[in-house]
Design an enzyme around this catalytic site. Structure first.
Site, PDB file in Angstrom:
ATOM      1  N   HIS A 137      78.206 -29.967  77.235  1.00 30.74           N
ATOM      2  CA  HIS A 137      78.698 -28.586  77.134  1.00 30.74           C
ATOM      3  C   HIS A 137      78.170 -27.733  78.288  1.00 30.74           C
ATOM      4  O   HIS A 137      78.938 -27.057  78.988  1.00 30.74           O
ATOM      5  CB  HIS A 137      78.247 -28.000  75.785  1.00 30.74           C
ATOM      6  N   GLU A 138      76.862 -27.774  78.492  1.00 28.86           N
ATOM      7  CA  GLU A 138      76.264 -26.929  79.536  1.00 28.86           C
ATOM      8  C   GLU A 138      76.630 -27.428  80.934  1.00 28.86           C
ATOM      9  O   GLU A 138      76.759 -26.623  81.868  1.00 28.86           O
ATOM     10  CB  GLU A 138      74.742 -26.886  79.362  1.00 28.86           C
TER      11      GLU A 138
END
Length: 241
Positions: A137-138
């Protein structure tokens, strides 16, 4: 008084011991992600090929306290701060708002320091799979910042877009995870991924002080285009259809 001090000292010692155990567990998840997870390896390679080679200490673990999150990307810093990575804890919404307000008033200029952190607290970081999905996600945010030079804290459509992409491509909206949280049963299996992505992206946009008042509008404006954007993957890495 002696008993109270002794009890307090034991509590502090236990807290430090738990923090050390949480940190060790979290860092092991990061190390395994870098050495074993092909998606994380692919995204790190793509960052380098795009000209944004991750600096030393790019991914780390933090004690996030009561913050309801598995991790985060980017730390807002004043431009005059001569640092290559943050040394403090996780920024609260009020701290972010204070920096953004100072910039609006012309008192400072701010920059987004690109770095990834996982919240090491056991209640936030459930297991290794959760940690790796949070890292993916990051890393999607990192890819977006690298390829577009976006200004997510001031451009709410850009902020919504990168959140939509990160929620969609990370696997965090896996139907089994949604089912265990009761979300799939509420909405039905059909189209659950879009429903989940929009719900989670909306929560993230509401956490941005500059965007929260019109969060639904920003997510709706970005959704169709950004949900279809699977870059840097050729196709969606998790959906089978």
């Amino acid at each position: 008084t002696d008993q109270s001090s002794s009890s307090s000292a034991i509590t502090d010692a236990e807290r430090k011991q738990q923090q050390a155990a949480d940190s060790q567990r979290c860092n092991k998840f990061i190390e395994r992600g870098i050495s074993r997870n092909v998606t994380i390896q692919f995204l790190l390679d793509r960052l380098t090929s795009l000209g944004c080679e991750p600096p030393r200490g790019f991914m780390s673990c933090m004690d996030c306290g009561d913050r309801m999150a598995g991790g985060g990307f980017g730390v807002l810093m004043e431009e005059r701060a001569d640092v290559s990575h943050s040394k403090g804890g996780v920024q609260s919404e009020s701290q972010i708002k204070e920096l953004l307000d100072k910039q609006k008033e012309g008192k400072t200029k701010i920059r987004l320091l690109p770095e990834i952190y996982l919240c090491q607290n056991k209640g936030r970081l459930i297991d290794e799979d959760h940690a790796h999905k949070a890292l993916v996600h990051e890393l999607i945010h990192a890819i977006d910042l690298c390829r577009t030079k976006m200004d997510p804290f001031n451009n709410c459509v850009q902020f919504a877009c990168t959140e939509i992409r990160a929620e969609n491509l990370s696997g965090e909206c896996d139907w089994w995870k949604e089912m265990t949280h009761g979300q799939t049963w509420k909405k039905g299996f059909s189209g659950h991924n879009q429903v989940c992505v929009k719900r989670r992206a909306l929560l993230s946009v509401k956490a941005n002080p500059n965007c929260k008042d019109r969060a639904e509008e920003w997510v709706d404006a970005a959704f169709a285009r950004c949900y279809k954007d699977t870059f840097p993957f050729d196709r969606h890495p998790n959906l089978k259809h």
